[in-house]
Enzyme design. Structure first.
Site, PDB file in Angstrom:
ATOM      1  N   ASP A  10      30.084  44.680  92.626  1.00 30.22           N
ATOM      2  CA  ASP A  10      30.202  43.995  93.904  1.00 30.22           C
ATOM      3  C   ASP A  10      31.019  44.919  94.810  1.00 30.22           C
ATOM      4  O   ASP A  10      31.732  45.809  94.328  1.00 30.22           O
ATOM      5  CB  ASP A  10      30.919  42.656  93.701  1.00 30.22           C
ATOM      6  CG  ASP A  10      31.142  41.905  95.001  1.00 30.22           C
ATOM      7  OD1 ASP A  10      30.258  41.942  95.873  1.00 30.22           O
ATOM      8  OD2 ASP A  10      32.213  41.293  95.141  1.00 30.22           O
ATOM      9  N   LEU A  11      30.951  44.716  96.106  1.00 30.73           N
ATOM     10  CA  LEU A  11      31.704  45.574  97.036  1.00 30.73           C
ATOM     11  C   LEU A  11      33.019  44.921  97.461  1.00 30.73           C
ATOM     12  O   LEU A  11      34.104  45.421  97.145  1.00 30.73           O
ATOM     13  CB  LEU A  11      30.842  45.888  98.262  1.00 30.73           C
ATOM     14  CG  LEU A  11      31.508  46.695  99.381  1.00 30.73           C
ATOM     15  CD1 LEU A  11      31.978  48.050  98.872  1.00 30.73           C
ATOM     16  CD2 LEU A  11      30.541  46.867 100.558  1.00 30.73           C
ATOM     17  N   ASP A  12      32.919  43.799  98.149  1.00 30.74           N
ATOM     18  CA  ASP A  12      34.117  43.132  98.661  1.00 30.74           C
ATOM     19  C   ASP A  12      34.951  42.557  97.527  1.00 30.74           C
ATOM     20  O   ASP A  12      34.479  41.706  96.779  1.00 30.74           O
ATOM     21  CB  ASP A  12      33.730  42.006  99.630  1.00 30.74           C
ATOM     22  CG  ASP A  12      33.009  42.531 100.860  1.00 30.74           C
ATOM     23  OD1 ASP A  12      33.185  43.717 101.174  1.00 30.74           O
ATOM     24  OD2 ASP A  12      32.277  41.762 101.495  1.00 30.74           O
ATOM     25  N   THR A  18      37.581  43.965 101.792  1.00 30.32           N
ATOM     26  CA  THR A  18      37.186  43.637 103.163  1.00 30.32           C
ATOM     27  C   THR A  18      37.200  42.125 103.368  1.00 30.32           C
ATOM     28  O   THR A  18      36.859  41.646 104.442  1.00 30.32           O
ATOM     29  CB  THR A  18      35.778  44.182 103.491  1.00 30.32           C
ATOM     30  OG1 THR A  18      34.857  43.696 102.528  1.00 30.32           O
ATOM     31  CG2 THR A  18      35.759  45.700 103.480  1.00 30.32           C
ATOM     32  N   LYS A  46      33.652  33.475  99.548  1.00 33.64           N
ATOM     33  CA  LYS A  46      33.604  34.771  98.872  1.00 33.64           C
ATOM     34  C   LYS A  46      32.318  34.932  98.062  1.00 33.64           C
ATOM     35  O   LYS A  46      31.956  34.069  97.283  1.00 33.64           O
ATOM     36  CB  LYS A  46      34.823  34.950  97.969  1.00 33.64           C
ATOM     37  CG  LYS A  46      36.117  35.150  98.752  1.00 33.64           C
ATOM     38  CD  LYS A  46      37.291  35.452  97.831  1.00 33.64           C
ATOM     39  CE  LYS A  46      38.547  35.748  98.628  1.00 33.64           C
ATOM     40  NZ  LYS A  46      39.707  36.040  97.742  1.00 33.64           N
ATOM     41  N   GLY A  47      31.648  36.052  98.289  1.00 31.33           N
ATOM     42  CA  GLY A  47      30.423  36.343  97.562  1.00 31.33           C
ATOM     43  C   GLY A  47      29.210  35.572  98.037  1.00 31.33           C
ATOM     44  O   GLY A  47      28.137  35.658  97.450  1.00 31.33           O
ATOM     45  N   ARG A  50      25.918  35.302 104.612  1.00 33.18           N
ATOM     46  CA  ARG A  50      26.453  34.995 105.933  1.00 33.18           C
ATOM     47  C   ARG A  50      26.024  33.604 106.416  1.00 33.18           C
ATOM     48  O   ARG A  50      26.854  32.816 106.878  1.00 33.18           O
ATOM     49  CB  ARG A  50      25.987  36.074 106.921  1.00 33.18           C
ATOM     50  CG  ARG A  50      26.788  36.132 108.209  1.00 33.18           C
ATOM     51  CD  ARG A  50      26.245  37.213 109.120  1.00 33.18           C
ATOM     52  NE  ARG A  50      26.253  38.507 108.444  1.00 33.18           N
ATOM     53  CZ  ARG A  50      25.486  39.537 108.796  1.00 33.18           C
ATOM     54  NH1 ARG A  50      24.635  39.404 109.790  1.00 33.18           N
ATOM     55  NH2 ARG A  50      25.564  40.685 108.165  1.00 33.18           N
ATOM     56  N   SER A 117      25.836  43.903  96.749  1.00 30.55           N
ATOM     57  CA  SER A 117      26.758  43.263  97.691  1.00 30.55           C
ATOM     58  C   SER A 117      26.098  42.216  98.563  1.00 30.55           C
ATOM     59  O   SER A 117      24.980  42.410  99.059  1.00 30.55           O
ATOM     60  CB  SER A 117      27.389  44.335  98.596  1.00 30.55           C
ATOM     61  OG  SER A 117      28.156  43.742  99.615  1.00 30.55           O
ATOM     62  N   ALA A 118      26.820  41.132  98.796  1.00 30.46           N
ATOM     63  CA  ALA A 118      26.338  40.077  99.686  1.00 30.46           C
ATOM     64  C   ALA A 118      26.447  40.493 101.148  1.00 30.46           C
ATOM     65  O   ALA A 118      25.969  39.803 102.035  1.00 30.46           O
ATOM     66  CB  ALA A 118      27.134  38.792  99.462  1.00 30.46           C
ATOM     67  N   SER A 119      27.092  41.626 101.405  1.00 28.11           N
ATOM     68  CA  SER A 119      27.283  42.099 102.776  1.00 28.11           C
ATOM     69  C   SER A 119      26.102  42.931 103.267  1.00 28.11           C
ATOM     70  O   SER A 119      25.587  43.776 102.539  1.00 28.11           O
ATOM     71  CB  SER A 119      28.559  42.957 102.852  1.00 28.11           C
ATOM     72  OG  SER A 119      28.653  43.585 104.115  1.00 28.11           O
ATOM     73  N   ASN A 121      26.567  44.962 105.555  1.00 33.54           N
ATOM     74  CA  ASN A 121      27.244  46.158 106.046  1.00 33.54           C
ATOM     75  C   ASN A 121      27.688  47.073 104.908  1.00 33.54           C
ATOM     76  O   ASN A 121      28.543  47.930 105.082  1.00 33.54           O
ATOM     77  CB  ASN A 121      28.473  45.761 106.876  1.00 33.54           C
ATOM     78  CG  ASN A 121      28.083  44.975 108.113  1.00 33.54           C
ATOM     79  OD1 ASN A 121      27.460  45.491 109.028  1.00 33.54           O
ATOM     80  ND2 ASN A 121      28.435  43.689 108.132  1.00 33.54           N
ATOM     81  N   LYS A 148      23.821  35.280  96.342  1.00 28.15           N
ATOM     82  CA  LYS A 148      24.556  34.811  95.170  1.00 28.15           C
ATOM     83  C   LYS A 148      24.940  33.347  95.403  1.00 28.15           C
ATOM     84  O   LYS A 148      25.214  32.977  96.533  1.00 28.15           O
ATOM     85  CB  LYS A 148      25.817  35.656  94.980  1.00 28.15           C
ATOM     86  CG  LYS A 148      25.530  37.157  94.822  1.00 28.15           C
ATOM     87  CD  LYS A 148      26.831  37.959  94.878  1.00 28.15           C
ATOM     88  CE  LYS A 148      26.557  39.447  94.895  1.00 28.15           C
ATOM     89  NZ  LYS A 148      27.792  40.244  95.045  1.00 28.15           N
ATOM     90  N   GLU A 172      32.517  41.621  89.290  1.00 28.15           N
ATOM     91  CA  GLU A 172      32.638  40.702  90.426  1.00 28.15           C
ATOM     92  C   GLU A 172      34.034  40.096  90.521  1.00 28.15           C
ATOM     93  O   GLU A 172      34.748  40.010  89.532  1.00 28.15           O
ATOM     94  CB  GLU A 172      31.638  39.557  90.272  1.00 28.15           C
ATOM     95  CG  GLU A 172      30.282  39.807  90.885  1.00 28.15           C
ATOM     96  CD  GLU A 172      30.256  39.544  92.389  1.00 28.15           C
ATOM     97  OE1 GLU A 172      31.304  39.177  92.947  1.00 28.15           O
ATOM     98  OE2 GLU A 172      29.176  39.688  92.975  1.00 28.15           O
ATOM     99  N   ASP A 173      34.391  39.664  91.743  1.00 25.19           N
ATOM    100  CA  ASP A 173      35.666  38.976  91.927  1.00 25.19           C
ATOM    101  C   ASP A 173      35.481  37.533  92.381  1.00 25.19           C
ATOM    102  O   ASP A 173      36.457  36.830  92.615  1.00 25.19           O
ATOM    103  CB  ASP A 173      36.530  39.711  92.957  1.00 25.19           C
ATOM    104  CG  ASP A 173      36.030  39.508  94.375  1.00 25.19           C
ATOM    105  OD1 ASP A 173      36.851  39.262  95.281  1.00 25.19           O
ATOM    106  OD2 ASP A 173      34.804  39.597  94.599  1.00 25.19           O
TER     107      ASP A 173
END
Length: 226
Positions: A10-12, A18, A46-47, A50, A117-119, A121, A148, A172-173
Site C-alpha cells: 500500500d502507499l499511504d 500522506t 483510510k484505504g 475517494r 494504492s487507493a490513491s 495520485n 478496497k 497494509e496499514d
C-alpha cells in the site's frame, strides 16, 4: 508450499504518510459542506476510495441524498485538487522509518514488487519520494473498478507481475486493505493497531520493523499450515 514471489505495498501509511494531507483536504471540504469531521472519524476513510470516502462523510453529516452523482464527482475532484496542492512539498525525507532500507533489502532478492494504492495520485507521490526504481508495477485507483476492501487491486497487481496470488505478500496499514489482501488469497502484513488489523497474518507496530527476516518465516509457517 510455494515460495513467496512478490510483495505488494500500500502507499499511504506504508511507504509514506500522506494520510495527514488526505485528512486535511477532506476536513476542509467537509467544513464547506457544513460537516465537521475529526481524526477519529477519519480512521474510516483510510484505504477507501475517494467517492466512498465522500459518501461516508455525507452520510455522517446527513447529507447523502443532497447531491447528484455528478455533484459528488465534482466534490471528490475538488478534494483531490486540494490534496494535490498539499503534497507538492513531499520529498524523500517523507519516506516512513525503515522503508528505504526494506526496499533496498527486497531489491537485492528475486522478489517482484508493486504498489497497490487507493490513491489516484500514486504515480505523482512515488515520483516526489524518488523511489520509482524499487517497484516493478504501480496499480492505482484509476486502474480498478472496485476499491478496497474488494481484492481487485491486489489481484491486478499479482496479474501484472505474473505471479500466483498465494505467493504474494501484501503490506497494509488499514483494515480495508488487510481485508482486500486476505480476500485475494494472499499473506497479509499489517502495520499499526492489533485491534484494527486483527485479520492480518502478522502485525508490526511500525514500518521500522519491516525486514525479510521478520515476515518470510511467518509467511512460510502460514503456508505450511494450509
Amino acid at each position: 508450499m510455494k515460495e513467496v514471489q512478490a510483495i505488494l505495498f500500500d502507499l499511504d501509511g506504508v511507504i509514506t504518510d500522506t494520510a495527514e494531507y488526505h485528512y486535511l483536504a477532506w476536513k476542509k471540504l467537509a467544513r464547506e459542506l457544513g460537516i465537521e469531521i475529526d481524526r477519529t472519524f477519519n480512521e474510516q476513510l483510510k484505504g477507501v476510495s475517494r467517492i466512498d470516502s465522500l459518501e461516508k462523510i455525507l452520510a455522517y453529516g446527513n447529507r447523502l441524498q443532497d447531491f447528484t452523482r455528478e455533484e459528488k464527482e465534482a466534490l471528490a475532484n475538488k478534494k483531490n485538487e486540494l490534496y494535490k496542492k498539499m503534497i507538492t512539498n513531499i520529498t524523500p525525507a517523507d519516506l516512513l522509518p525503515g522503508i528505504k532500507e526494506f526496499l533496498e533489502e527486497v531489491k537485492q532478492t528475486n522478489l517482484k514488487t508493486g504498489i497497490a494504492s487507493a490513491s489516484k495520485n500514486a504515480f505523482r507521490v512515488i515520483d516526489y519520494l524518488q523511489v520509482g526504481d524499487y517497484f516493478d508495477i504501480i496499480v492505482d485507483a484509476a486502474k480498478v473498478e472496485k476499491g478496497k476492501p474488494d481484492p481487485e487491486i491486489f489481484l491486478k497487481g499479482a496479474d501484472q507481475l505474473g505471479v500466483d496470488y498465494c505467493t504474494c505478500i501484501g503490506i497494509e496499514d488499514a483494515a480495508a486493505g488487510i481485508k482486500a489482501i486476505k480476500s485475494a488469497g494472499m499473506f497479509a502484513v499489517g502495520i499499526g493497531s492489533r485491534t484494527e488489523l486483527k485479520e492480518a497474518d502478522i502485525i508490526l507496530s511500525s514500518t521500522n520493523e519491516l525486514t525479510l527476516e521478520t515476515i518470510l518465516p511467518a509467511y512460510k509457517n502460514t503456508s505450511a499450515a494450509q
